[in-house]
Design an enzyme around this catalytic site. Sequence first.
Site, PDB file in Angstrom:
ATOM      1  N   LYS A 107       1.210  -1.328  -0.682  1.00 10.84           N
ATOM      2  CA  LYS A 107      -0.079   0.051  -0.008  1.00 10.84           C
ATOM      3  C   LYS A 107       0.741   2.091   0.227  1.00 10.84           C
ATOM      4  O   LYS A 107       0.472   2.550  -0.362  1.00 10.84           O
ATOM      5  CB  LYS A 107      -1.008  -0.121   1.106  1.00 10.84           C
ATOM      6  CG  LYS A 107      -1.628  -1.281   1.425  1.00 10.84           C
ATOM      7  CD  LYS A 107      -2.879  -1.299   0.144  1.00 10.84           C
ATOM      8  CE  LYS A 107      -3.728  -2.652   0.305  1.00 10.84           C
ATOM      9  NZ  LYS A 107      -3.500  -3.790   1.287  1.00 10.84           N
TER      10      LYS A 107
HETATM   11  C1  LIG Z   1      -4.186  -4.841   0.836  1.00 13.75           C
HETATM   12  C2  LIG Z   1      -3.682  -6.034   0.961  1.00 13.75           C
HETATM   13  C3  LIG Z   1      -3.688  -7.287   0.087  1.00 13.75           C
HETATM   14  C4  LIG Z   1      -5.153  -7.385  -0.892  1.00 13.75           C
HETATM   15  O1  LIG Z   1      -5.105  -6.689  -1.963  1.00 13.75           O
HETATM   16  P1  LIG Z   1      -5.916  -6.036  -2.729  1.00 13.75           P
HETATM   17  O2  LIG Z   1      -5.276  -4.452  -3.429  1.00 13.75           O
HETATM   18  O3  LIG Z   1      -7.451  -5.430  -1.720  1.00 13.75           O
HETATM   19  O4  LIG Z   1      -7.263  -7.040  -3.328  1.00 13.75           O
HETATM   20  C5  LIG Z   1      -2.907  -8.215   0.545  1.00 13.75           C
HETATM   21  N1  LIG Z   1      -2.073  -8.590   1.227  1.00 13.75           N
HETATM   22  C6  LIG Z   1      -2.029  -7.518   1.792  1.00 13.75           C
HETATM   23  C7  LIG Z   1      -0.530  -7.443   2.716  1.00 13.75           C
HETATM   24  C8  LIG Z   1      -2.759  -6.306   1.612  1.00 13.75           C
HETATM   25  O5  LIG Z   1      -2.472  -5.816   2.372  1.00 13.75           O
END
Ligand SMILES: *Cc1c(COP(=O)(O)O)cnc(C)c1O
Length: 460
Positions: A107
């Site tokens: 993120k």
């Molecule tokens: C947000 C997240 C996901 C999922 O990703 P999306 O884009 O919401 O499908 C998977 N793994 C981690 C560690 C995340 O923070």
Amino acid sequence: MKYISTRGNAAAVDFVSASLTGLAPDGGLFCPVAYPALSPAKPATYVDTAVRVLSAFAGDALDAKVIRGLCERAYAPFAHQSVAPLVEVGPDRWMLELHHGPTLAFKDVAMRLIAQLYDYLLEQRGERMTILCATSGDTGGAAASAFAGSKNVDIVILHPLDRVSPTQRLFMTATGADNVLNLALEGDFDGTQAILKQLLADDQFRRRAGLAAVNSINWTRVAAQSVYFAQAQAQLGEARPVRFVVPTGNFGDALAAYVAWRCGLLAKLDIVAAVNANDAMARLLSGEALTKGRTAATLSPAMDIQLPSNFERLLFDATGRKGEAVATAYAQLAESGQADLPAGAAAWFAAQGFAAERVSDAETVDEMRRTLRETGWIVCPHTAVGLAAARRSEADGPIVSLATAHAAKFPETVERALGLKIGLPDRALEFATRPEKFDIGPMSADYVRQRIDSLVAGRR
Ligand SMILES: *Cc1c(COP(=O)(O)O)cnc(C)c1O
């Protein structure tokens, strides 16, 4: 470059407005009116590729020089020079490591860029904004850290009480910055996401509070995430078909791969959405109805999502971009809790190159153990969901699994699965030295609205 709503009932806007608004006024998500045609991914620095991709999405709204400055500042704090390194875990089997940012999950990649973009735009306009963020764990930390101390932004983060790991919580609640407000709401992530959508759709309130969202529904996030797929493709050879296995929750990352492909940055679209027991995305890809299922708590909490918000963008394309059909489906979902997908949707998803794999908690733990044994890597449970799915997968060419978070973000699970204690890497140690700040409240839009109103009043 203009952006239109997936629900077909909002005026087209430019990149800057789409980014600052988050959700379209008709409740839909912004998508580019057409995908830009880019030349295939070639080896280049991360920032060079980011500038190329983001300039195409920004169109006339932002100068390429400005975008370069934003990208350079966004990616400077990453602990790895290539931002998203590929590491080999077996013969032509790879992990794309996306956890070298300040809060140890992918993120950070998009959020750092969005924070730079917002600061730049607000400074230029002499405006102040309140950013609302609903998080299943990692977005909140990335947003809090990216916006902490930002002059022109207050950030309000909603997380489901006791549904995020203590370390995930630490990154959002221990920033030490007084422009960050954390609310822990009594319910699940889909509830917090629904409140966010409701408040953004409340026009009066949105204006009054200068509200925007930086959830995975923000187009800038999708655009920023498409960059690392292009980088992986370039490193493995521009013409080689690559299978990407994507640990999936809100379908943001998997959609970013699709977008990269639509723009000509991937040789082929071959995506496996790896899901945990919350398998909504697997059901949707096989053509089952949209439903508001209940989420189950798993070892991969960032993927505990039953209504993946970015699916709406894929559905928009699957209907031949008929906003009315998408609007009807989501209205029906809101009304009756269920909506059938258009006939042919499943065939369209498969024809594009989407597949899905379900991975249980037991299989996740097994994979963490097996990966440690075979490669020496300690991986996070989300990454393990992807690696377990990749292991089932037969492909002649390269398979790239996304390593979405650093294992140190989930020390309880690592200890339970591997019997090892894992500490935070040096770059994150400062978080543990500060007190956590968050308030607990009901899962209610009124409660959140009231907290934001008093926050904004306090700033005046
Ligand atoms: C947000 C997240 C996901 C999922 O990703 P999306 O884009 O919401 O499908 C998977 N793994 C981690 C560690 C995340 O923070």
